[in-house]
Design an enzyme around this catalytic site. Structure first.
Site, PDB file in Angstrom:
ATOM      1  N   ASP A  18       0.853  -1.200   0.031  1.00 27.29           N
ATOM      2  CA  ASP A  18       0.059  -0.038   0.074  1.00 27.29           C
ATOM      3  C   ASP A  18       0.864   1.248  -0.011  1.00 27.29           C
ATOM      4  O   ASP A  18       1.457   1.627   0.821  1.00 27.29           O
ATOM      5  CB  ASP A  18      -0.797   0.000   1.244  1.00 27.29           C
ATOM      6  N   ASN A  62       2.706   5.246 -11.044  1.00 26.24           N
ATOM      7  CA  ASN A  62       1.735   5.290 -12.068  1.00 26.24           C
ATOM      8  C   ASN A  62       0.260   5.054 -11.387  1.00 26.24           C
ATOM      9  O   ASN A  62      -0.880   5.241 -11.919  1.00 26.24           O
ATOM     10  CB  ASN A  62       1.997   4.070 -12.984  1.00 26.24           C
ATOM     11  N   ARG A  73      10.010  10.714  -2.151  1.00 23.61           N
ATOM     12  CA  ARG A  73      10.866  11.093  -1.176  1.00 23.61           C
ATOM     13  C   ARG A  73      11.601   9.821  -0.638  1.00 23.61           C
ATOM     14  O   ARG A  73      12.980  10.216  -0.262  1.00 23.61           O
ATOM     15  CB  ARG A  73       9.896  11.467   0.012  1.00 23.61           C
ATOM     16  N   TYR A  76      -9.574  13.941  -8.113  1.00 25.23           N
ATOM     17  CA  TYR A  76      -8.796  13.366  -8.884  1.00 25.23           C
ATOM     18  C   TYR A  76      -8.177  14.554  -9.768  1.00 25.23           C
ATOM     19  O   TYR A  76      -6.752  14.399  -9.607  1.00 25.23           O
ATOM     20  CB  TYR A  76      -9.240  12.205  -9.729  1.00 25.23           C
ATOM     21  N   LYS A  95      -3.849  15.422  -9.231  1.00 26.30           N
ATOM     22  CA  LYS A  95      -3.178  15.718 -10.507  1.00 26.30           C
ATOM     23  C   LYS A  95      -2.495  16.845 -10.881  1.00 26.30           C
ATOM     24  O   LYS A  95      -1.278  16.887 -11.142  1.00 26.30           O
ATOM     25  CB  LYS A  95      -3.998  15.136 -11.647  1.00 26.30           C
ATOM     26  N   SER A 140      -9.100  -2.261 -19.627  1.00 28.07           N
ATOM     27  CA  SER A 140     -10.108  -2.985 -19.171  1.00 28.07           C
ATOM     28  C   SER A 140     -10.897  -2.800 -17.820  1.00 28.07           C
ATOM     29  O   SER A 140     -10.404  -1.944 -17.164  1.00 28.07           O
ATOM     30  CB  SER A 140      -9.580  -4.652 -19.113  1.00 28.07           C
TER      31      SER A 140
END
Length: 270
Positions: free
Chosen positions: A56, A83, A116, A147, A151, A183
């Site tokens: 996590d 990512n 970091r 979101y 970003k 998907s």
């Protein structure tokens, strides 16, 4: 050694497959989805050049332990690809504080924690690369408020890291991604609305949505020495979405741009 977060997702899988084409590549694939990681590893052929880490990346202690293992067992992380991302399809008023925090944690906090943890090794060895996924949502409104805000912050953090740690040889680059068909969620959306991809493609000058392979190709380039003078910026990979609004232009002109261009091209032939 290269570390990729969100490796079990559609874009992550494409990046992993792309990078594994280099026989010298060694990858640490990170995701909370342990089953997804095992499936990806199987599809990559169970290579000894791949390490799986079910972690996590919003947990500070887990991230510190991950990078400590990377340093002790694999020599440290030279290329970090941030990512991992997550978003609820809801408005600001429908987003309660817990869901807001969850999205900010996955999209932004994870970039902070992983960067970091990676930077000391990169600075010590005289350089490294941090590639972080951003979105067209950081620049224009396309919904997903939490979101989108996260970003935009990822892009700001990217610039900060590039400037502060550039003298140490560290490059930091964000990728501003448009709509990419993967998907899972997209399959469900198509089941509910079979025309959604065709309808959305009309907003893009190239008249198609992106694929995970489109993104993977850019990641491979940015992480390589071929991009050694690119840092502190966001490279857009959006099919031309932000170059202009073709549908709005059509409405302003009163007829489709394609027809206008054809008339202009043939008008001088007499």
């Amino acid at each position: 050694m290269l570390l990729l977060t969100g490796a079990a997702g559609g874009i992550g899988r494409a990046i992993a497959h792309r990078l594994m084409q280099d026989p010298s590549a060694a990858l640490i694939l990170v995701d909370r989805d342990e089953a997804g990681l095992r499936d990806l590893d199987d599809r990559l052929g169970g290579s000894s050049r791949v390490r799986l880490e079910a972690v996590d990346i919003t947990d500070e202690e887990a991230v510190s332990a991950l990078f400590a293992r990377a340093a002790a067992e694999w020599g440290g992380v030279d290329v970090l690809i941030n990512n991992a991302a997550y978003a609820y399809d809801e408005s600001l008023l429908d987003t309660d504080p817990a869901r807001w925090d969850e999205q900010i944690a996955v999209v932004l906090r994870s970039v902070y924690l992983c960067s970091r943890a990676a930077l000391p090794h990169m600075r010590g060895r005289g350089g490294g690369v941090i590639v972080s996924m951003s979105s067209v949502n950081a620049h224009q409104y396309f919904g997903n408020e939490a979101y989108s805000a996260a970003k935009a912050a990822v892009e700001s953090l990217t610039r900060s890291m590039a400037v502060r740690y550039g003298p140490d040889g560290v490059r930091a680059v964000a990728l501003g991604i448009g709509t990419v068909i993967t998907s899972g969620a997209w399959q469900r959306r198509q089941e509910q609305d079979p025309q959604i991809i065709e309808r959305m493609s009309g907003w893009y000058p190239l008249r198609r949505l992106g694929t995970p392979d489109d993104v993977a190709a850019l990641v491979e380039f940015v992480a390589s020495d071929a991009a050694s003078w690119i840092t502190g910026t966001t490279l857009m990979i959006d099919g031309g979405l932000q170059a202009g609004n073709a549908r709005l232009a059509d409405d302003v002109l009163g007829f489709p741009q394609e027809s206008a261009l054809r008339e202009r091209a043939t008008g001088d032939r007499g």
